[in-house]
Motif scaffolding. Structure first.
Motif, mmCIF file in Angstrom:
data_model
loop_
_atom_site.group_PDB
_atom_site.id
_atom_site.type_symbol
_atom_site.label_atom_id
_atom_site.label_comp_id
_atom_site.label_asym_id
_atom_site.label_seq_id
_atom_site.Cartn_x
_atom_site.Cartn_y
_atom_site.Cartn_z
ATOM 1 N N GLY A 49 50.941 37.698 49.817
ATOM 2 C CA GLY A 49 50.770 37.988 48.529
ATOM 3 C C GLY A 49 50.110 36.799 47.487
ATOM 4 N N ILE A 50 50.165 35.544 47.985
ATOM 5 C CA ILE A 50 49.517 34.492 47.268
ATOM 6 C C ILE A 50 47.985 34.551 47.579
ATOM 7 C CG2 ILE A 50 49.226 32.090 47.203
ATOM 8 C CD1 ILE A 50 52.297 31.827 47.551
ATOM 9 N N VAL A 51 47.747 34.643 48.937
ATOM 10 C CA VAL A 51 46.338 34.756 49.304
ATOM 11 C C VAL A 51 45.507 36.005 48.674
ATOM 12 C CG1 VAL A 51 44.830 34.995 51.118
ATOM 13 C CG2 VAL A 51 46.744 33.568 51.325
ATOM 14 N N ILE A 52 46.247 37.016 48.824
ATOM 15 C CA ILE A 52 45.652 38.194 47.926
ATOM 16 C C ILE A 52 45.453 38.123 46.581
ATOM 17 C CG2 ILE A 52 46.019 40.696 47.571
ATOM 18 C CD1 ILE A 52 47.323 40.811 50.245
ATOM 19 N N ALA A 53 46.371 37.343 45.999
ATOM 20 C CA ALA A 53 46.332 37.419 44.481
ATOM 21 C C ALA A 53 45.225 36.194 44.183
ATOM 22 C CB ALA A 53 47.624 36.826 43.805
ATOM 23 N N ILE A 54 45.128 35.394 44.792
ATOM 24 C CA ILE A 54 43.970 34.173 44.600
ATOM 25 C C ILE A 54 42.724 34.850 44.788
ATOM 26 C CG2 ILE A 54 43.110 31.993 45.575
ATOM 27 C CD1 ILE A 54 46.147 31.069 45.914
ATOM 28 N N LEU A 55 42.569 35.515 45.929
ATOM 29 C CA LEU A 55 41.269 35.957 46.233
ATOM 30 C C LEU A 55 40.922 36.990 45.165
ATOM 31 C CD1 LEU A 55 41.456 36.711 50.086
ATOM 32 C CD2 LEU A 55 39.856 35.191 49.038
ATOM 33 N N ALA A 56 41.824 37.735 44.602
ATOM 34 C CA ALA A 56 41.569 38.658 43.300
ATOM 35 C C ALA A 56 41.274 38.160 42.121
ATOM 36 C CB ALA A 56 42.775 39.816 43.189
ATOM 37 N N LEU A 57 41.826 37.117 41.938
ATOM 38 C CA LEU A 57 41.504 36.325 40.866
ATOM 39 C C LEU A 57 40.245 35.780 40.822
ATOM 40 C CD1 LEU A 57 44.957 34.437 39.898
ATOM 41 C CD2 LEU A 57 43.538 35.979 38.394
ATOM 42 N N ALA A 58 39.883 35.057 42.012
ATOM 43 C CA ALA A 58 38.133 34.644 42.295
ATOM 44 C C ALA A 58 37.471 35.735 42.013
ATOM 45 C CB ALA A 58 38.545 34.077 43.714
ATOM 46 N N ALA A 59 37.588 36.877 42.607
ATOM 47 C CA ALA A 59 36.838 37.862 42.247
ATOM 48 C C ALA A 59 36.618 38.460 40.977
ATOM 49 C CB ALA A 59 37.106 39.106 43.370
ATOM 50 N N ILE A 60 37.740 38.304 40.204
ATOM 51 C CA ILE A 60 37.803 38.882 38.707
ATOM 52 C C ILE A 60 36.878 37.550 37.912
ATOM 53 C CG2 ILE A 60 39.177 38.985 36.625
ATOM 54 C CD1 ILE A 60 41.326 39.956 38.486
ATOM 55 N N VAL A 61 37.332 36.289 38.126
ATOM 56 C CA VAL A 61 36.320 35.490 37.454
ATOM 57 C C VAL A 61 34.691 35.292 37.603
ATOM 58 C CG1 VAL A 61 36.159 32.820 37.192
ATOM 59 C CG2 VAL A 61 38.486 34.026 37.381
ATOM 60 N N ASN A 62 34.559 35.408 39.202
ATOM 61 C CA ASN A 62 33.013 35.383 39.377
ATOM 62 C C ASN A 62 32.954 36.206 40.667
ATOM 63 O OD1 ASN A 62 30.664 34.688 39.773
ATOM 64 N ND2 ASN A 62 30.784 32.626 40.340
ATOM 65 N N PHE A 63 32.578 37.354 40.790
ATOM 66 C CA PHE A 63 32.557 38.148 41.751
ATOM 67 C C PHE A 63 31.417 37.673 42.941
ATOM 68 C CE2 PHE A 63 30.424 41.535 44.238
ATOM 69 C CZ PHE A 63 31.389 42.267 44.913
ATOM 70 N N ALA A 64 31.882 37.894 44.177
ATOM 71 C CA ALA A 64 31.112 37.506 45.242
ATOM 72 C C ALA A 64 31.344 38.381 46.552
ATOM 73 C CB ALA A 64 31.075 36.014 45.852
ATOM 74 N N GLU A 65 30.768 38.979 47.041
ATOM 75 C CA GLU A 65 31.012 40.038 48.176
ATOM 76 C C GLU A 65 31.853 39.389 49.165
ATOM 77 O OE1 GLU A 65 28.834 42.789 51.238
ATOM 78 O OE2 GLU A 65 27.526 41.885 49.657
ATOM 79 N N TRP A 66 31.681 38.033 49.695
ATOM 80 C CA TRP A 66 32.540 37.355 50.701
ATOM 81 C C TRP A 66 33.998 37.451 50.247
ATOM 82 C CZ3 TRP A 66 35.310 33.318 49.636
ATOM 83 C CH2 TRP A 66 34.969 32.558 48.543
ATOM 84 N N GLU A 67 34.188 37.561 48.995
ATOM 85 C CA GLU A 67 35.702 37.550 48.453
ATOM 86 C C GLU A 67 36.144 38.909 48.794
ATOM 87 O OE1 GLU A 67 35.067 34.651 44.647
ATOM 88 O OE2 GLU A 67 34.915 36.894 44.525
ATOM 89 N N GLU A 68 35.330 39.958 48.539
ATOM 90 C CA GLU A 68 36.026 41.214 49.168
ATOM 91 C C GLU A 68 36.230 41.424 50.346
ATOM 92 O OE1 GLU A 68 37.094 43.175 46.828
ATOM 93 O OE2 GLU A 68 36.691 42.109 45.307
ATOM 94 N N TRP A 69 35.339 40.738 51.157
ATOM 95 C CA TRP A 69 35.461 41.057 52.852
ATOM 96 C C TRP A 69 36.685 40.207 53.144
ATOM 97 C CZ3 TRP A 69 33.461 44.547 55.645
ATOM 98 C CH2 TRP A 69 32.351 45.094 55.289
#
Length: 124
Positions: A49-69
């Motif tokens: 849950g923590i990892v998914i939430a942190i990756l989602a926050l990172a993508a919200i702040v500044n989208f990068a395709e690698w975050e989605e992967w």
């Protein structure tokens, strides 16, 4: 007044917001579904849950395709974790991990698909 760009930005990040909520739900699921006393299942939910939430926050702040992967891979890991980590006999944990993991995979896959298949209006 919200302009078209505001709507487009919110619409583009819908999947990231969904993944943020899913990460929080996964983190809370051991207490909500009563498997917090099952150590491996609970720890997997908390870390996932923590990892998914942190990756989602990172993508919200500044989208990068690698975050989605990475989010897609994390969702897949959450999905299969009950079977690989030995808590497949804890029904509530399996349900939480399977449902949330699948939803994270679908949301991330959807966003990756939209990044590569953006509609560009034709000139007439």
């Amino acid at each position: 007044m919200a302009g078209l760009n505001d709507y487009t930005t919110l619409n583009r990040h819908f999947q990231d917001y969904a993944n943020l909520v899913l990460g929080v739900l996964l983190f809370l699921s051991p207490w909500a579904l009563g498997y917090a006393n099952t150590e491996m299942a609970a720890r997997t939910a908390w870390i996932g849950g923590i990892v998914i939430a942190i990756l989602a926050l990172a993508a919200i702040v500044n989208f990068a395709e690698w975050e989605e992967w990475l989010t897609l891979l994390m969702g897949a890991a959450v999905l299969v974790s009950p079977y690989l980590l030995g808590f497949s006999d804890v029904r509530n944990a399996v349900a939480a991990h399977n449902v949330i993991g699948l939803l994270v995979v679908l949301a991330s896959g959807w966003e990756l698909w939209t990044v590569h298949h953006r509609h560009t209006p034709s000139m007439r």
